[in-house]
Write an enzyme that holds these catalytic residues in place. Sequence first.
Site, short mmCIF file in Angstrom:
data_model
loop_
_atom_site.label_atom_id
_atom_site.label_comp_id
_atom_site.label_asym_id
_atom_site.label_seq_id
_atom_site.Cartn_x
_atom_site.Cartn_y
_atom_site.Cartn_z
N GLU A 158 0.82 -1.21 0.00
CA GLU A 158 0.00 0.00 0.00
C GLU A 158 0.85 1.26 0.00
OE1 GLU A 158 -2.83 -0.27 3.21
OE2 GLU A 158 -4.16 -1.50 2.01
N GLU A 311 -6.27 -8.17 -0.05
CA GLU A 311 -6.71 -8.15 1.34
C GLU A 311 -8.18 -7.79 1.42
OE1 GLU A 311 -4.58 -5.36 3.73
OE2 GLU A 311 -2.65 -5.87 2.86
C1 GLA Z 1 -4.08 -2.59 5.05
C2 GLA Z 1 -2.69 -3.14 5.26
C3 GLA Z 1 -2.65 -4.29 6.20
C4 GLA Z 1 -3.54 -4.07 7.39
C5 GLA Z 1 -4.93 -3.76 6.92
C6 GLA Z 1 -5.92 -3.55 8.03
O1 GLA Z 1 -4.77 -3.19 4.05
O2 GLA Z 1 -2.07 -3.50 4.05
O3 GLA Z 1 -1.32 -4.51 6.61
O4 GLA Z 1 -3.04 -2.99 8.14
O5 GLA Z 1 -4.89 -2.57 6.16
O6 GLA Z 1 -7.20 -3.33 7.54
#
Ligand code: GLA
Length: 663
Positions: A158, A311
């Site tokens: 991210e 995710e």
């Molecule tokens: C993001 C991050 C993860 C985690 C999630 C929690 O997607 O990439 O490491 O922190 O948020 O929702």
Amino acid sequence: MRTSPTPTLDDATRGRILFGGDYNPEQWPEETWQEDVRLMKEAGVNSVTVGVFSWARIEPRPGAREFGWLDRLMDLLHEHGVGVVLATPTSAPPPWLGRLHPETLPRDEDGQTIWWGSRQQFAHSSEVYRRHAAAITEDLAARYAGHPALTMWHINNEYCTYDFGDEAARAFRAWLHRRYETVDALNTAWGTNFWGQRYDTFDEIVPPRRVQYLHNPAQVLDFKRFTSDALLECYLAERDIVRRHTPHIPVTTNFMPFWQGQDAWAWADQEDVVSVDVYPDPRDRLGGQYGALIHDMTRSQARGGPWAIMEQAAGAVNWRPVNHPRPRGLNRLWSLQAVARGADAVCYFQWRQSRQGAEKFHSGMLSHAGPEGRTFQEVKRIGAELARLGEHVAGTCVEGADVAVLLDWNAWWASGQNGRLSAEIDYPEVVRAWHRALWEAHTTVSFAHPGHDLSGYRLVVVPQLHLLTDAAADNLVAYVRGGGTLVSGFLTGVADEDDRVRPGGMDARLRDLFGIRTLHEWWPLDAGETVGAEGFRGTLWSEEIEAADADSVIPYRDGELDGCPAVLRKGRAWYFSTLPEPEALRILLARIAAQAGVRPPLDALPDGVEAVRRGGLLFLLNHGREPVTVPVPGSHRDLLTGAHLAEEAELGRYGAVVLQEAP
Ligand code: GLA
């Protein structure tokens, strides 16, 4: 689908749907790993993402390499048939890097240091950061290049940090130099004669740090462009390293959806696999629509081919003010929805819920309740169902997406700044409103960049494109001339590439296209205020427009604008100078879409039931809490249960079927 010589998601899925999640076993004693792999098998997990935040564990002190634990982990996962999406750990530099090299730490707009102790504390333009990130990536890639568990590379995590520090400032200047070549050209583009901001040399330019009053908007716009490019350079450097070691292994980096910091169109072109993290709010009655929007956007960034949910949450997240679990059935529904909309990977953050650290209340596939808990039981069911679907859907495309919604980061960056007429206008929310209207009308949509070839779409919808380049304006005009139907929302074509307002307040080509003679005034509405128009009420915004040669208009029927056109049509080009309330927008848009020859995947769909065709299959998803019966002509087999259905499908609360025509 893309036809490139580089690997694709198919190389990782090999005919299956990837199912799994982030796996951070550093948090647990190694005995727990044995239980993990046993339960992964039980749940049908075939892919985990490893190493996302492991830099300090691999390189606990400068130059050290502690790969032993990762070797054992990779071997263990491979023995149990679980593939590994291996992450470069560069989003979480170890504390020693910041301590020894403070210039690797980013600064906020006040010049305050972003310290270690959380994550993502890296200065994207720091030479030292980039050198250390490259070194660990090199060693990671060299070590695991031949490991049989490796299926995909996951670069960083991210990408999202802005940096206003000195090294970023130098890189910003160099970026501006490349873009404008001369400081005079920059002065012209930024309009620095206003407020006496003229620069004499590039050396005088700084990032848009804290100032006394409003920033120069063109400076802010360029800083956002620069930040996206600077982060992309970090990605490309690591991508090229892993590619050199493993040209056959696809590379991705996980997007935050609708994140300002990255121009996702530009980034997606540099990825073998486009992946996204998607977290709809379980309490949001339109959470399903939000999911559909992110899925459509990501699939479109993948040029219509398969993409990955890197995710999602099996239950609650921990970053909203109040965090709700997913009620029974919702995780399954939203997972199947992603597959319906083209995902070939359905993964979670994270496999086992943490007991320590900042995310210990964020759900995992294996929650604090353990294997007997409802969350894990539902995960098992999803895993089994996706395993059944894999051979039918993996690698296939979504069908019938005849509508393109245009989306552009430059337009977003330009429109979201201070000094505008209304702070009520939020670009993602406007896009969401238009997408919602299409989703509620059961229309399958794609997203496209305003510069893309639009000729294949029956309908193009522009929720808002405040900034429109000359080329993009020409593209829209050519699309309509070529027989396409265009619907545009307000505040489109207001400014050119430098955020300079177009003469007349709207690009002349667009005024001509929509049959507008004069845009006299913009009339923003207050929060919650509405304006009457014939047959509907408008929200957010209205405009005092004089039509020229529009073929028809829907007039305002209220206040100052009584009689002025709220909606104009000239031929196949429509302009909405306000945002109709949701139901009205749905009805209006559905009518225009039908006239343009757009058909829903199935007729007579009940409200709240989503229908998508993919790979010759029909996905029906009930986003409602009440059971519904959906008429489905013919005879079908539900691939999830094996049941045969004749002429209709019963969908329970959050129910789903995946139908294959039965002979
Ligand atoms: C993001 C991050 C993860 C985690 C999630 C929690 O997607 O990439 O490491 O922190 O948020 O929702």
